[in-house]
Design a protein around this motif. Structure first.
Motif, PDB file in Angstrom:
ATOM      1  N   SER A  67       0.841  -1.195   0.000  1.00 39.63           N
ATOM      2  CA  SER A  67       0.000   0.000   0.000  1.00 39.63           C
ATOM      3  C   SER A  67       0.873   1.241   0.000  1.00 39.63           C
ATOM      4  O   SER A  67       2.001   1.211   0.492  1.00 39.63           O
ATOM      5  CB  SER A  67      -0.917   0.004   1.225  1.00 39.63           C
ATOM      6  N   VAL A  78      -4.264  11.079  -6.405  1.00 41.47           N
ATOM      7  CA  VAL A  78      -3.901   9.904  -7.194  1.00 41.47           C
ATOM      8  C   VAL A  78      -4.678   9.825  -8.497  1.00 41.47           C
ATOM      9  O   VAL A  78      -4.340   9.042  -9.383  1.00 41.47           O
ATOM     10  CB  VAL A  78      -4.083   8.595  -6.396  1.00 41.47           C
ATOM     11  N   VAL A 107       0.183   7.154 -11.454  1.00 40.25           N
ATOM     12  CA  VAL A 107       0.867   6.666 -10.258  1.00 40.25           C
ATOM     13  C   VAL A 107       1.287   5.234 -10.537  1.00 40.25           C
ATOM     14  O   VAL A 107       0.650   4.545 -11.344  1.00 40.25           O
ATOM     15  CB  VAL A 107      -0.034   6.730  -9.000  1.00 40.25           C
ATOM     16  N   TRP A 163       4.149   1.659  -9.444  1.00 40.70           N
ATOM     17  CA  TRP A 163       5.084   0.922  -8.590  1.00 40.70           C
ATOM     18  C   TRP A 163       6.328   0.574  -9.411  1.00 40.70           C
ATOM     19  O   TRP A 163       6.207   0.110 -10.554  1.00 40.70           O
ATOM     20  CB  TRP A 163       4.447  -0.358  -8.066  1.00 40.70           C
ATOM     21  N   THR A 222      -4.469   0.586 -16.787  1.00 42.21           N
ATOM     22  CA  THR A 222      -3.296   0.000 -16.138  1.00 42.21           C
ATOM     23  C   THR A 222      -2.275  -0.492 -17.157  1.00 42.21           C
ATOM     24  O   THR A 222      -2.616  -0.866 -18.281  1.00 42.21           O
ATOM     25  CB  THR A 222      -3.693  -1.168 -15.240  1.00 42.21           C
ATOM     26  N   ILE A 261      -2.567  -3.649  -9.848  1.00 40.35           N
ATOM     27  CA  ILE A 261      -2.456  -2.309  -9.282  1.00 40.35           C
ATOM     28  C   ILE A 261      -3.849  -1.681  -9.207  1.00 40.35           C
ATOM     29  O   ILE A 261      -4.652  -1.820 -10.128  1.00 40.35           O
ATOM     30  CB  ILE A 261      -1.505  -1.426 -10.116  1.00 40.35           C
ATOM     31  N   THR A 262      -4.112  -1.031  -8.080  1.00 40.62           N
ATOM     32  CA  THR A 262      -5.386  -0.331  -7.912  1.00 40.62           C
ATOM     33  C   THR A 262      -5.135   0.984  -7.185  1.00 40.62           C
ATOM     34  O   THR A 262      -4.103   1.147  -6.523  1.00 40.62           O
ATOM     35  CB  THR A 262      -6.394  -1.160  -7.102  1.00 40.62           C
ATOM     36  N   LYS A 263      -6.078   1.892  -7.312  1.00 42.97           N
ATOM     37  CA  LYS A 263      -5.995   3.139  -6.557  1.00 42.97           C
ATOM     38  C   LYS A 263      -7.368   3.436  -5.964  1.00 42.97           C
ATOM     39  O   LYS A 263      -8.396   3.072  -6.534  1.00 42.97           O
ATOM     40  CB  LYS A 263      -5.498   4.297  -7.412  1.00 42.97           C
ATOM     41  N   THR A 307      -4.987   6.499  -1.945  1.00 44.50           N
ATOM     42  CA  THR A 307      -3.976   5.460  -1.768  1.00 44.50           C
ATOM     43  C   THR A 307      -3.795   4.668  -3.055  1.00 44.50           C
ATOM     44  O   THR A 307      -4.656   4.653  -3.926  1.00 44.50           O
ATOM     45  CB  THR A 307      -4.359   4.490  -0.642  1.00 44.50           C
ATOM     46  N   LEU A 308      -2.663   4.013  -3.113  1.00 45.76           N
ATOM     47  CA  LEU A 308      -2.301   3.159  -4.238  1.00 45.76           C
ATOM     48  C   LEU A 308      -1.927   1.794  -3.670  1.00 45.76           C
ATOM     49  O   LEU A 308      -1.294   1.730  -2.609  1.00 45.76           O
ATOM     50  CB  LEU A 308      -1.112   3.769  -4.979  1.00 45.76           C
ATOM     51  N   SER A 309      -2.332   0.732  -4.342  1.00 45.51           N
ATOM     52  CA  SER A 309      -2.030  -0.603  -3.834  1.00 45.51           C
ATOM     53  C   SER A 309      -1.460  -1.483  -4.936  1.00 45.51           C
ATOM     54  O   SER A 309      -1.679  -1.231  -6.122  1.00 45.51           O
ATOM     55  CB  SER A 309      -3.294  -1.259  -3.263  1.00 45.51           C
ATOM     56  N   CYS A 326       6.611   3.248  -4.497  1.00 46.28           N
ATOM     57  CA  CYS A 326       5.488   3.867  -5.199  1.00 46.28           C
ATOM     58  C   CYS A 326       5.944   5.242  -5.676  1.00 46.28           C
ATOM     59  O   CYS A 326       6.828   5.861  -5.084  1.00 46.28           O
ATOM     60  CB  CYS A 326       4.237   3.953  -4.338  1.00 46.28           C
TER      61      CYS A 326
END
Length: 123
Positions: A21, A29, A34, A36, A57, A69-71, A77-79, A95
């Protein structure tokens, strides 16, 4: 001031899962891309996954089908959900936030960076 803070790294065995996270402040975001990135021992930093301002994505070939990847725009937040982990996934994961919307994994476009979280996958 833009700040990104990663969490969720750790040590797992081959085939395991981890969820990273990234809490973002001072930057929306949904405004730009954004993503990783990761840097393994003795390797250059490489893109892993990105999501652009439209929600599209992009994944590195090495993680397609395993990472997601999700936001969350409400939480800002970004995960990164990582499944079926392999020893080659061992790296420091960062990140990052860009000032463009394309979603491409182009390192130079990412202006803001977190401090990183370590992921270690043992065989």
């Amino acid at each position: 001031q833009v700040q990104l803070a990663e969490s969720g790294g750790g040590s797992v065995q081959t085939g395991g899962s981890l969820r990273l996270s990234c809490a973002v402040s001072g930057y929306g975001v949904t405004s730009y891309s954004v993503g990783w990135f990761r840097q393994g021992p003795g390797k250059q930093r490489e893109g892993v996954a990105a999501i652009n301002c439209f929600g599209t994505t992009t994944y590195a070939d090495s993680v397609k089908g395993r990472f997601t990847i999700t936001k969350d725009s409400a939480k800002n937040t970004l995960s990164l959900q990582m499944n079926t982990l392999k020893p080659d996934d061992t790296a420091m994961y960062y990140c990052a936030a860009a000032n463009v919307c394309t979603g491409a994994l182009v390192l130079q476009w990412y202006k803001y960076w977190g401090q990183g979280t370590q992921v270690t996958v043992s065989s």
